[in-house]
Design an enzyme around this catalytic site. Structure first.
Site, PDB file in Angstrom:
ATOM      1  N   ARG A  91       0.833  -1.203   0.000  1.00  0.00           N
ATOM      2  CA  ARG A  91       0.000   0.000   0.000  1.00  0.00           C
ATOM      3  C   ARG A  91       0.875   1.264   0.000  1.00  0.00           C
ATOM      4  O   ARG A  91       1.771   1.378   0.836  1.00  0.00           O
ATOM      5  CB  ARG A  91      -0.805  -0.066   1.294  1.00  0.00           C
ATOM      6  CG  ARG A  91      -1.403   1.205   1.755  1.00  0.00           C
ATOM      7  CD  ARG A  91      -1.820   1.133   3.236  1.00  0.00           C
ATOM      8  NE  ARG A  91      -2.645   2.278   3.530  1.00  0.00           N
ATOM      9  CZ  ARG A  91      -2.822   2.775   4.734  1.00  0.00           C
ATOM     10  NH1 ARG A  91      -2.265   2.226   5.778  1.00  0.00           N
ATOM     11  NH2 ARG A  91      -3.576   3.829   4.901  1.00  0.00           N
ATOM     12  N   ASN A 127      -1.421   1.319  16.545  1.00  0.00           N
ATOM     13  CA  ASN A 127      -1.553   2.164  15.364  1.00  0.00           C
ATOM     14  C   ASN A 127      -2.984   1.958  14.876  1.00  0.00           C
ATOM     15  O   ASN A 127      -3.285   0.933  14.250  1.00  0.00           O
ATOM     16  CB  ASN A 127      -0.543   1.770  14.285  1.00  0.00           C
ATOM     17  CG  ASN A 127      -0.599   2.704  13.091  1.00  0.00           C
ATOM     18  OD1 ASN A 127      -1.531   3.488  12.957  1.00  0.00           O
ATOM     19  ND2 ASN A 127       0.391   2.589  12.218  1.00  0.00           N
ATOM     20  N   ALA A 157      -6.583   5.076  10.248  1.00  0.00           N
ATOM     21  CA  ALA A 157      -7.515   6.200  10.065  1.00  0.00           C
ATOM     22  C   ALA A 157      -8.467   6.381  11.249  1.00  0.00           C
ATOM     23  O   ALA A 157      -8.955   7.490  11.499  1.00  0.00           O
ATOM     24  CB  ALA A 157      -8.304   5.993   8.783  1.00  0.00           C
ATOM     25  N   GLU A 196       0.486   5.406  21.338  1.00  0.00           N
ATOM     26  CA  GLU A 196      -0.028   5.566  19.961  1.00  0.00           C
ATOM     27  C   GLU A 196       1.165   5.691  19.019  1.00  0.00           C
ATOM     28  O   GLU A 196       2.083   6.472  19.291  1.00  0.00           O
ATOM     29  CB  GLU A 196      -0.888   6.839  19.910  1.00  0.00           C
ATOM     30  CG  GLU A 196      -1.321   7.215  18.500  1.00  0.00           C
ATOM     31  CD  GLU A 196      -2.143   8.512  18.480  1.00  0.00           C
ATOM     32  OE1 GLU A 196      -2.796   8.864  19.477  1.00  0.00           O
ATOM     33  OE2 GLU A 196      -2.115   9.173  17.425  1.00  0.00           O
ATOM     34  N   HIS A 234       2.479   5.951  14.743  1.00  0.00           N
ATOM     35  CA  HIS A 234       2.199   6.102  13.318  1.00  0.00           C
ATOM     36  C   HIS A 234       3.489   5.943  12.541  1.00  0.00           C
ATOM     37  O   HIS A 234       4.547   6.412  12.985  1.00  0.00           O
ATOM     38  CB  HIS A 234       1.588   7.475  13.010  1.00  0.00           C
ATOM     39  CG  HIS A 234       0.295   7.673  13.721  1.00  0.00           C
ATOM     40  ND1 HIS A 234      -0.865   7.063  13.325  1.00  0.00           N
ATOM     41  CD2 HIS A 234       0.004   8.353  14.854  1.00  0.00           C
ATOM     42  CE1 HIS A 234      -1.831   7.376  14.171  1.00  0.00           C
ATOM     43  NE2 HIS A 234      -1.326   8.156  15.118  1.00  0.00           N
TER      44      HIS A 234
HETATM   45  C1  DQA Z   1      -1.139   5.925   9.866  1.00  0.00           C
HETATM   46  C2  DQA Z   1      -1.559   7.376   9.567  1.00  0.00           C
HETATM   47  C3  DQA Z   1      -3.056   7.466   9.384  1.00  0.00           C
HETATM   48  O1  DQA Z   1      -3.441   8.803   9.118  1.00  0.00           O
HETATM   49  C4  DQA Z   1      -3.499   6.588   8.227  1.00  0.00           C
HETATM   50  O2  DQA Z   1      -4.903   6.623   8.095  1.00  0.00           O
HETATM   51  C5  DQA Z   1      -3.002   5.194   8.331  1.00  0.00           C
HETATM   52  C6  DQA Z   1      -1.635   4.970   8.802  1.00  0.00           C
HETATM   53  C7  DQA Z   1       0.394   5.775   9.936  1.00  0.00           C
HETATM   54  O3  DQA Z   1       0.841   4.775  10.496  1.00  0.00           O
HETATM   55  O4  DQA Z   1       1.129   6.631   9.451  1.00  0.00           O
HETATM   56  O5  DQA Z   1      -3.672   4.244   7.950  1.00  0.00           O
HETATM   57  O6  DQA Z   1      -1.666   5.571  11.128  1.00  0.00           O
END
Ligand code: DQA
Length: 141
Positions: free
Chosen positions: A17, A71, A74, A95, A97
């Site tokens: 992805r 994680n 969205a 959290e 990302h």
């Molecule tokens: C995410 C950031 C989010 O905004 C996004 O929707 C994801 C991945 C990241 O790991 O950078 O799916 O959580």
């Protein structure tokens, strides 16, 4: 230390992805390397694309595990339910990302879970998870 990594929607597609944002590696390969690296950590991994299943998982482990790295994809930006679930459990949550959400669209700048987490790590690629593990090891010393 019993540590659960939870990935939310679309993170099952890592490596396939939007590679320019999320990289070339699958999470499964990365997870194996974490297990190799942190032998003292008792790892579990859970992924779901379904908001309620993510909430159920938080409830299931949130009174017995030592650490959760989440994680929420969205749902980070939309889910009051996930934020409330984190507030309602005892296990501390970090959290994470992969991407730097603050350098992206404005709707990614808000997190509805961050205030109920002990901290947030974003923008370090998959290494965001490793940094969160190191922080939990530090806290559990
Ligand atoms: C995410 C950031 C989010 O905004 C996004 O929707 C994801 C991945 C990241 O790991 O950078 O799916 O959580």
């Amino acid at each position: 230390m019993k540590l659960l990594i939870i990935n939310g929607p679309n993170l099952n597609l890592l490596g396939k992805r939007e590679k320019s944002i999320y990289g070339e590696n699958s999470f499964e390969d990365y997870y194996s390397s974490l297990q190799e690296e942190f032998k003292a950590v008792d790892f579990e991994y859970y992924q779901s694309n379904v908001e309620g299943e993510l909430i159920n998982k938080l409830h299931e482990v949130g009174f017995s595990y030592d650490a959760i790295i989440m994680n929420a994809g969205a749902y980070t930006h939309t889910s009051i339910g996930i934020g409330d679930a984190i507030a309602g459990i005892e296990t501390p949550v970090i959290e994470v990302h992969i991407s730097n959400v603050y350098a992206r669209e404005e709707y990614r700048h808000q997190s509805l879970m961050a205030k109920n987490c002990i901290g947030v790590i974003a923008g370090m690629g998959l290494n965001s998870y490793r940094l969160a593990i190191e922080q939990f090891i530090h806290l559990n010393k």
